[in-house]
Enzyme design. Sequence first.
Site, mmCIF file in Angstrom:
data_model
loop_
_atom_site.group_PDB
_atom_site.id
_atom_site.type_symbol
_atom_site.label_atom_id
_atom_site.label_comp_id
_atom_site.label_asym_id
_atom_site.label_seq_id
_atom_site.Cartn_x
_atom_site.Cartn_y
_atom_site.Cartn_z
ATOM 1 N N GLN A 157 39.021 -42.790 -46.810
ATOM 2 C CA GLN A 157 39.221 -41.991 -47.998
ATOM 3 C C GLN A 157 38.516 -42.670 -49.175
ATOM 4 O OE1 GLN A 157 43.287 -40.763 -48.686
ATOM 5 N NE2 GLN A 157 43.592 -40.159 -46.550
ATOM 6 N N GLU A 206 43.885 -38.627 -50.906
ATOM 7 C CA GLU A 206 45.236 -38.180 -50.537
ATOM 8 C C GLU A 206 46.274 -38.955 -51.340
ATOM 9 O OE1 GLU A 206 45.977 -38.308 -46.304
ATOM 10 O OE2 GLU A 206 47.968 -37.412 -46.541
ATOM 11 N N ASN A 217 46.579 -28.431 -42.716
ATOM 12 C CA ASN A 217 45.883 -29.643 -42.236
ATOM 13 C C ASN A 217 46.580 -30.131 -40.970
ATOM 14 O OD1 ASN A 217 44.378 -32.347 -42.464
ATOM 15 N ND2 ASN A 217 46.526 -32.986 -42.523
ATOM 16 N N GLU A 218 45.803 -30.492 -39.974
ATOM 17 C CA GLU A 218 46.345 -31.029 -38.716
ATOM 18 C C GLU A 218 47.606 -30.261 -38.311
ATOM 19 O OE1 GLU A 218 46.465 -35.361 -38.571
ATOM 20 O OE2 GLU A 218 44.284 -35.427 -38.652
ATOM 21 N N GLU A 256 37.723 -35.142 -42.023
ATOM 22 C CA GLU A 256 38.253 -36.516 -41.995
ATOM 23 C C GLU A 256 37.457 -37.290 -40.957
ATOM 24 O OE1 GLU A 256 42.518 -37.123 -41.682
ATOM 25 O OE2 GLU A 256 42.889 -35.372 -42.964
ATOM 26 N N TYR A 284 38.222 -40.091 -35.912
ATOM 27 C CA TYR A 284 38.316 -41.453 -36.445
ATOM 28 C C TYR A 284 37.731 -42.444 -35.452
ATOM 29 C CZ TYR A 284 41.155 -40.062 -40.433
ATOM 30 O OH TYR A 284 41.574 -39.507 -41.623
HETATM 31 O O1 AHR Z 1 43.580 -39.957 -43.523
HETATM 32 C C1 AHR Z 1 44.877 -40.317 -43.158
HETATM 33 C C2 AHR Z 1 45.571 -39.248 -42.331
HETATM 34 O O2 AHR Z 1 44.914 -39.084 -41.117
HETATM 35 C C3 AHR Z 1 45.605 -37.869 -42.907
HETATM 36 O O3 AHR Z 1 46.632 -37.690 -43.804
HETATM 37 C C4 AHR Z 1 45.815 -37.014 -41.700
HETATM 38 O O4 AHR Z 1 45.289 -35.726 -41.851
HETATM 39 C C5 AHR Z 1 45.165 -37.804 -40.588
HETATM 40 O O5 AHR Z 1 45.980 -37.916 -39.498
#
Ligand code: AHR
Length: 516
Positions: free
Chosen positions: A368, A51, A197-198, A319, A264
């Site tokens: 990432q 990103e 995205n999101e 992600e 996450y």
């Molecule tokens: O990976 C960092 C961020 O986490 C990304 O930009 C977003 O999609 C997520 O909230």
Amino acid sequence: MINKRNFKACVLTALAFTPMIMTAQEKISITLHPDQGKNIISRHIYGQFAEHLGTCIYGGLWVGENSSIPNTQGYRNDVLEALKALSIPNLRWPGGCFADEYHWMDGIGPREQRPRMVNNNWGGTVEDNSFGTHEFLNLCELLNCEPYVSGNVGSGSVEEMAKWIEYMTAQDGPMAKLRKQNGREKPWKVHFFGVGNECWGCGGSMRPEYYADLYRRYSTYCRNYNGNELFKIASGASDYDYNWTEVLMKNVGTRMNGLSLHYYTAMDWNKKGSATQFTEDDYYWTLGKCLEIEKVLQRHIDIMNHYDPDKNVGLMVDEWGTWWEQEPGTIPGHLFQQNTMRDAFVAALTLNVFHKYTDRIRMANIAQIANVLQSMILTREDQMVLTPTYYVFKMYKVHQDATFLPLDIQCKRRIVRDDRIIPTLSATASRDKQGCVHLSLANIDLKQSCEIEIPLGSLKAKHVSGEILTSADISDHNTFDHPDKVQPNTFNEAQINKGILRVTLPAKSIVTLTLK
Ligand code: AHR
């Protein structure tokens, strides 16, 4: 969350449940089913994510042709070489949250004429757009990986998205002409395309019903040109938001090829905790949270199975990874974090889970690739460090496109903070196209080694070789001053005798074995 009812169920199914007060070496048995392999572990589960965030792109991947840092057409040579060794299957770009503020036309044409913009999501850094569509797609060609481009639904128009696809993939027409003027004659192949995205958050704060309609509208104009076939991915849920998946499956269904999911491994979002300074209790909690992804996946998959029993729509975990406090002294909003053996365990355990659901999970992208969150690579000026997570991806690449072989593991379990239950051993196995079986084993226990016995059944392997990743302390990591503190070594503690594989696995170690 584990409630009282399913907590009991977990305890009952644990084969040898013991509160972890152990002194003797644990004996673990694994039943391998070499004849039950039916699903291929898609190599795309080993996908990466880059990103426009902090120094992921600028400094991490790209330094420009005029940099004193050795580079090939502007891409850092050291990073290119390290990434080639991972056999990266796909790379997601330009975000993340950045994707929904990105206007691709700002990133084409002569670099000195490209407009600048403020990267509002990530620290307000000024972005000069010198890394754009050409720079990204050419990088994918150099890495021999497939691009996964994320389109802008949040602040972009249908026309803008449609023209981007035309620009990248059409042979003729106005957008192809513009691309040719900018130096690229041949269209690129772009298969994976994200429609937002999101969209529940940084991608537009939408309700799922509204986004489902927008997805239908935007994706209508995502065309296939000259044999390029798009695989359209809808913006999906964040971890426990099962309603988002339900609404998308119901209202979009097979109009999408894939539906994303973000998960996450993070503590409290307001107090994420240090990447390098943590207690044993924090370590075990982290692995509990990491392994909870399995229940989350199962629930999303159940919903998908209800609407799509033939599994036409892939679940794309585009992600995932750890999210700690950024390193002290680094720029706020740049998400630069260190990466220890604890992160290596999160990588190994998560990949082990993905392998089990590979009939539905078609892709995953760790967040990432460089200098952001759970990275493969850290850079500082002309220095580069490979992280423990990098080494897990390297040791695990043998599983890419291999046939998943089911395993039953009989080991002890421990209750960790927040009432989660974790095993002492996590493992996965696969058979590659040459017929070699690869077995990856992770001994989660911080203090005890374990002895593992695996009858090989119909598998007639005679030789075993292996690699191990471990270190004296679970918080060990590689720094710019000590870049080689954590790295894999040859593993000799595995033997095959009379059809039984016996392995002695040191505490806090990750091993991949090759059986021939
Ligand atoms: O990976 C960092 C961020 O986490 C990304 O930009 C977003 O999609 C997520 O909230």
